[in-house]
Scaffold this active site. Structure first.
Site, mmCIF file in Angstrom:
data_model
loop_
_atom_site.group_PDB
_atom_site.id
_atom_site.type_symbol
_atom_site.label_atom_id
_atom_site.label_comp_id
_atom_site.label_asym_id
_atom_site.label_seq_id
_atom_site.Cartn_x
_atom_site.Cartn_y
_atom_site.Cartn_z
ATOM 1 N N SER A 42 7.026 96.618 13.529
ATOM 2 C CA SER A 42 8.188 96.676 12.644
ATOM 3 C C SER A 42 7.941 97.357 11.311
ATOM 4 C CB SER A 42 8.695 95.263 12.388
ATOM 5 O OG SER A 42 7.785 94.558 11.596
ATOM 6 N N HIS A 59 11.364 93.440 18.010
ATOM 7 C CA HIS A 59 12.028 94.581 17.365
ATOM 8 C C HIS A 59 12.514 95.615 18.374
ATOM 9 C CE1 HIS A 59 11.280 93.302 13.251
ATOM 10 N NE2 HIS A 59 10.154 92.795 13.729
ATOM 11 N N LYS A 72 17.671 89.187 15.673
ATOM 12 C CA LYS A 72 17.730 90.561 15.157
ATOM 13 C C LYS A 72 18.841 91.313 15.893
ATOM 14 C CE LYS A 72 12.916 90.097 13.726
ATOM 15 N NZ LYS A 72 13.063 89.692 12.321
HETATM 16 N N1 PMP Z 1 7.644 88.684 16.015
HETATM 17 C C1 PMP Z 1 7.781 89.744 15.180
HETATM 18 C C2 PMP Z 1 7.072 91.005 15.507
HETATM 19 C C3 PMP Z 1 8.584 89.635 14.027
HETATM 20 O O1 PMP Z 1 8.719 90.659 13.200
HETATM 21 C C4 PMP Z 1 9.249 88.403 13.764
HETATM 22 C C5 PMP Z 1 10.152 88.183 12.561
HETATM 23 N N2 PMP Z 1 10.267 89.127 11.641
HETATM 24 C C6 PMP Z 1 9.065 87.348 14.656
HETATM 25 C C7 PMP Z 1 8.260 87.518 15.761
HETATM 26 C C8 PMP Z 1 9.742 86.041 14.416
HETATM 27 O O2 PMP Z 1 11.051 86.095 14.882
HETATM 28 P P1 PMP Z 1 12.173 85.136 14.217
HETATM 29 O O3 PMP Z 1 12.685 85.851 13.028
HETATM 30 O O4 PMP Z 1 13.171 84.936 15.297
HETATM 31 O O5 PMP Z 1 11.477 83.863 13.849
#
Ligand code: PMP
Length: 408
Positions: free
Chosen positions: A190, A218, A249
């Site tokens: 990300s 993502h 997301k």
């Molecule tokens: N995995 C990745 C690669 C993330 O970027 C994120 C959150 N930014 C998560 C897991 C966690 O997901 P959530 O926001 O649903 O807790």
């Protein structure tokens, strides 16, 4: 006696000293107006802004099919789920959503968690309890929730250099042939917007007898013919053992899940504390996510519009000499290179131009690679893009930040 207040103050001071102190923008998303929002300043005054860093990648968090499903679920079933999954909290929508998610990823079963963070932490910890002696191979840029789960499990772990299959192979080769092994990685990363080599990683997993665990947080909703992620795009859904995703997301709501063979889901469901001992997601959320996923399966046009916006923004920045990092995904990271300018540009974009993009500083990214991370959606129109590029151009000159050579 122990000075409790001083301990907390020290903790805050330390974060401030390291430049990691976070200030949150106070935003009100306005129904149906995404990506526009209203920001409330500290003095209580309000400002209209355009959000350029939302992870509601497709605007599904404002989509009528999602909002109607959430409202209908509240009318029908009220607010909370009423308990853990085991104790009265297994709602009809959770069951239907798990079936829908399993189908999406071409897996036998799926399992919901409170969030993607919890899904990663709980599952990766639990896999190590189910398979004592498991050796975990983890990409160096894996998300904090994966790192937490891998660490909490307590098994042997090896970190391979980011997306470096040669390094991964050397580590796999050095491990005992008969030991259980797990390769944990992401598809779209990300912060850089690069994408893992799924075929190459799967080939190594098969060669060395390892399981694969892929975070598609993502990517889900955004890639593949039916939006099931990069594993679908690359035709390898059936070769990844466990797929982990978020509903927060591109799906636009909240929650996380894994999808895998039925026996894997049954074991994790039975062992994972982060699944067992917590109240399940409320009907409104699972109903909203269900409607969103059903919509996304047929939303190839939305995915195409999303990619077009991202490519257009990359091209527009490049034309203006704004240094976009080499992303091959929908994420548009712009290199600034120091935390002071990064924060300053972000502050000025917000206050002077109504453009909201959060600075990304250490430790989220390495020192010297501080950046602004733009996530255009299909709802960011040409006028918004013109205003953004003009504002960035002005601020790049104002702050004297390095440019790329302008395209001819
Ligand atoms: N995995 C990745 C690669 C993330 O970027 C994120 C959150 N930014 C998560 C897991 C966690 O997901 P959530 O926001 O649903 O807790």
């Amino acid at each position: 006696m122990f000075d409790y207040k001083a301990a907390f103050q020290n903790a805050v001071d330390q974060v401030q000293k390291e430049g990691r102190y976070r200030v949150f923008a106070d935003l009100k998303r306005v129904r149906g107006q995404f990506p526009k929002a209203v920001r409330r300043r500290e003095d209580g005054s309000e400002q209209d802004v355009v959000v350029w860093c939302s992870n509601d990648y497709l605007g599904m968090g404002q989509h009528p099919v999602v909002l109607e499903a959430m409202q209908a679920a509240i009318d029908e079933a009220g607010a909370g789920a009423g308990g853990t999954r085991n104790i009265s909290g297994t709602t009809r929508w959770a069951v239907d959503l798990e079936a829908e998610l399993a189908d999406w990823h071409h897996k036998e079963a799926a399992l919901l968690f409170t969030s993607g963070y919890v899904a990663n932490e709980a599952t990766l910890t639990t896999l190590q309890r189910i398979m004592p002696g498991l050796i975990v191979f983890s990409d160096s840029l894996n998300h904090a929730s994966m790192i937490a789960g891998i660490r909490n499990g307590g098994c042997e772990r090896h970190i391979f250099a980011h997306n470096d299959l040669e390094h991964l192979e050397a580590l796999l080769q050095a491990a005992p042939a008969d030991a259980p092994k797990l390769i944990a990685f992401e598809s779209v990363y990300s912060m850089d917007g690069d994408i893992a080599d799924l075929h190459g990683t799967i080939a190594l997993a098969q060669k060395y007898g390892a399981m694969t665990y892929l975070d598609e947080v993502h990517a889900v909703g955004l890639y593949g013919e039916r939006g099931a992620g990069v594993a679908e795009r690359d035709g390898v859904l059936d070769q990844i053992d466990i797929i982990e995703c978020t509903l927060g997301k591109a799906v636009g709501v909240m929650g996380g899940y894994i999808a895998a063979d039925a026996v894997i889901i049954d074991a994790v469901r039975s062992w994972a504390a982060g699944f067992i001992f917590t109240t399940s997601l409320p009907p409104a959320l699972t109903a909203g996510a269900l409607a969103s996923v059903r919509h996304l399966k047929g939303a190839a046009d939305l995915r195409a519009a999303h990619q077009e916006r991202a490519e257009t923004l990359k091209a527009r920045f490049a034309e203006a000499g704004i240094p976009v990092l080499p992303s091959v995904s929908h994420i548009v990271p712009v290199h600034v290179g120091d935390p002071v300018h990064c924060k300053m540009i972000s502050d000025m974009l917000l206050e002077d131009f109504g453009v909201y993009v959060q600075p990304i500083n250490y430790p989220t990214v390495p020192k010297g690679t501080e950046r602004l991370r733009f996530t255009p959606s299909p709802n960011h129109d040409d006028g918004m893009m013109d205003a953004l590029v003009a504002a960035m151009d002005k601020l790049w000159t104002h702050c004297n930040v390095a440019r790329m050579p302008k395209a001819a």
